[in-house]
Motif scaffolding. Structure first.
Motif, PDB file in Angstrom:
ATOM      1  N   GLY A 207      -4.983  -2.274  -4.917  1.00 58.25           N
ATOM      2  CA  GLY A 207      -4.923  -1.009  -5.643  1.00 58.25           C
ATOM      3  C   GLY A 207      -6.197  -0.626  -6.356  1.00 58.25           C
ATOM      4  N   GLU A 208      -7.305  -1.326  -6.061  1.00 57.37           N
ATOM      5  CA  GLU A 208      -8.593  -1.097  -6.733  1.00 57.37           C
ATOM      6  C   GLU A 208      -8.419  -1.103  -8.253  1.00 57.37           C
ATOM      7  OE1 GLU A 208     -11.452   1.524  -4.292  1.00 57.37           O
ATOM      8  OE2 GLU A 208      -9.492   2.489  -4.020  1.00 57.37           O
TER       9      GLU A 208
ATOM     10  N   ALA B 136       0.837  -1.206   0.000  1.00 52.45           N
ATOM     11  CA  ALA B 136       0.000   0.000   0.000  1.00 52.45           C
ATOM     12  C   ALA B 136       0.869   1.252   0.000  1.00 52.45           C
ATOM     13  CB  ALA B 136      -0.926  -0.014   1.213  1.00 52.45           C
ATOM     14  N   GLN B 137       1.956   1.242   0.773  1.00 50.60           N
ATOM     15  CA  GLN B 137       2.853   2.390   0.797  1.00 50.60           C
ATOM     16  C   GLN B 137       3.529   2.601  -0.558  1.00 50.60           C
ATOM     17  OE1 GLN B 137       5.400   1.340   4.073  1.00 50.60           O
ATOM     18  NE2 GLN B 137       3.988   2.151   5.630  1.00 50.60           N
ATOM     19  N   LEU B 138       3.945   1.489  -1.187  1.00 53.27           N
ATOM     20  CA  LEU B 138       4.590   1.594  -2.495  1.00 53.27           C
ATOM     21  C   LEU B 138       3.632   2.137  -3.543  1.00 53.27           C
ATOM     22  CD1 LEU B 138       6.637  -1.738  -2.562  1.00 53.27           C
ATOM     23  CD2 LEU B 138       7.549   0.594  -2.400  1.00 53.27           C
TER      24      LEU B 138
ATOM     25  N   LEU C 168      -1.195   4.285  -1.396  1.00 50.09           N
ATOM     26  CA  LEU C 168      -2.562   4.084  -0.931  1.00 50.09           C
ATOM     27  C   LEU C 168      -2.681   4.436   0.542  1.00 50.09           C
ATOM     28  CD1 LEU C 168      -3.178   0.605  -2.592  1.00 50.09           C
ATOM     29  CD2 LEU C 168      -4.219   2.771  -3.307  1.00 50.09           C
ATOM     30  N   PRO C 169      -3.861   4.885   0.985  1.00 50.63           N
ATOM     31  CA  PRO C 169      -4.055   5.142   2.415  1.00 50.63           C
ATOM     32  C   PRO C 169      -4.062   3.832   3.204  1.00 50.63           C
ATOM     33  CG  PRO C 169      -6.126   5.375   1.221  1.00 50.63           C
ATOM     34  CD  PRO C 169      -5.050   5.196   0.184  1.00 50.63           C
ATOM     35  N   SER C 170      -3.665   3.883   4.453  1.00 52.26           N
ATOM     36  CA  SER C 170      -3.554   2.680   5.274  1.00 52.26           C
ATOM     37  C   SER C 170      -4.899   1.985   5.451  1.00 52.26           C
ATOM     38  CB  SER C 170      -2.965   3.033   6.638  1.00 52.26           C
ATOM     39  OG  SER C 170      -3.779   4.002   7.300  1.00 52.26           O
ATOM     40  N   ARG C 171      -5.997   2.744   5.365  1.00 52.03           N
ATOM     41  CA  ARG C 171      -7.312   2.126   5.549  1.00 52.03           C
ATOM     42  C   ARG C 171      -7.614   1.094   4.466  1.00 52.03           C
ATOM     43  NH1 ARG C 171      -8.611   7.116   3.263  1.00 52.03           N
ATOM     44  NH2 ARG C 171      -9.804   6.962   1.299  1.00 52.03           N
TER      45      ARG C 171
ATOM     46  N   VAL D  39      -9.336  -4.464   2.365  1.00 50.79           N
ATOM     47  CA  VAL D  39      -9.151  -5.706   1.609  1.00 50.79           C
ATOM     48  C   VAL D  39      -9.064  -6.915   2.528  1.00 50.79           C
ATOM     49  CG1 VAL D  39      -8.173  -4.630  -0.442  1.00 50.79           C
ATOM     50  CG2 VAL D  39      -6.645  -5.359   1.412  1.00 50.79           C
ATOM     51  N   LEU D  40      -8.517  -6.753   3.735  1.00 52.22           N
ATOM     52  CA  LEU D  40      -8.517  -7.857   4.690  1.00 52.22           C
ATOM     53  C   LEU D  40      -9.942  -8.281   5.011  1.00 52.22           C
ATOM     54  CD1 LEU D  40      -5.664  -6.749   7.122  1.00 52.22           C
ATOM     55  CD2 LEU D  40      -5.678  -8.811   5.703  1.00 52.22           C
TER      56      LEU D  40
END
Length: 301
Positions: free
Chosen positions: A148-149, A101-103, A106-109, A114-115
């Motif tokens: 990444g949607e 997500a960081q790469l 994307l926001p941490s939420r 997705v989990l």
């Protein structure tokens, strides 16, 4: 619709071994495309060429109109799951998703989203992936693909290790993704599950495409099932009109359309008690018919 995935004469040769031979197909938005074939048919190699992991010997592959390697931040556009075991064994599922997500910026939420989407519990997400079952690895791999949607999913055997409830959940997830406008390329040996979710099929054998098209068209069986008060007379008039006819228990199977059968029966004065299009063949039968010469020969018991 503009194709989201396009393979144009994709070919891969290793020394003298031709693994993929001039494979061409498209996968379109709003549809699930099943990519099928026996072991060694070239499916995984084709998917690796589509996603930039293997360089084609010849031909071209594009995703969203460009080669995969030309996509900026590709995880925001294409979700890929080719090997659920390809995860860092010493990291937790949550850590793996957080790094990605960081790469991707994307926001941490999004990690939490997705989990929840793939059904990994908070305790499971905090466990090291070396402790995961195959089914949990598949769910984590799907979470990573969806992170990444993306507009496109490329999935190789995503149902491996899932229990029946998990397989049903996966089917619903893929159908919902496609119905919302996404493109899914799905490779699987679970033919009944592919038949339940796919809109289009590409079947490969010996590195070449042996069948492709819409599921409804490929599985349709031409002809008519008919039963009457005088099947002998009806069979005779159908044959005289140039149609193939064969008995099927009570009734007949014929290559004539329902309209043609009705017209000939009326002319012959035969009363019809049943008239319907022939039932479709199943995907399993289509698969075996199309790939019979390319599958592994079984040793008689």
């Amino acid at each position: 619709m503009v194709p989201m995935i396009t393979a144009e004469n994709l070919t891969k040769r290793y020394a003298d071994h031709l693994v993929v031979d001039t494979v061409s197909f498209t996968a379109r938005p709003g549809r699930v495309t099943g990519f099928l074939g026996p072991n060694g048919a070239g499916k995984s190699t084709t998917m690796r060429m589509l996603t930039g992991l293997t360089r084609p010997t010849a031909g071209r592959a594009t995703v969203l109109g460009v080669p995969f390697t030309s996509l900026a931040n590709p995880g925001r556009h294409v979700g890929v799951l080719l090997d659920a075991a390809a995860q860092h064994a010493g990291r937790t599922g949550r850590e793996i998703l957080t790094v990605s997500a960081q790469l991707m910026g994307l926001p941490s939420r999004r990690v939490e989203e997705v989990l929840t989407l793939v059904g990994l519990t908070p305790a499971e997400s905090r466990a090291r992936t070396r402790t995961y079952s195959l089914g949990m690895r598949q769910r984590l791999g799907l979470a990573h693909a969806l992170l990444g949607e993306p507009a496109v999913l490329v999935l190789d055997e995503p149902a491996n290790g899932l229990d029946p409830a998990g397989i049903r959940w996966l089917r619903t997830l893929l159908r919902s993704f496609a119905d919302s406008g996404g493109t899914v390329l799905l490779s699987s040996h679970l033919l009944r599950e592919v038949e339940a979710v796919a809109d289009d099929l590409v079947i490969i054998g010996g590195g070449r495409i042996v069948a492709q098209g819409a599921v409804a068209d490929l599985l349709a069986t031409p002809g008519t099932q008919v039963h009457s008060t005088d099947d002998l007379t009806l069979a005779a008039v159908l044959a005289a009109d140039g149609h193939d006819v064969s008995p099927t228990g009570p009734g007949l199977a014929t290559s004539a359309t329902t309209e043609e059968v009705g017209r000939l029966a009326l002319t012959a004065g035969v009363v019809l008690t049943e008239l319907r299009p022939s039932s479709s063949t199943g995907l399993e039968q289509l698969f075996f018919d199309a790939t019979a010469q390319h599958g592994r020969e079984e040793i008689p018991a």
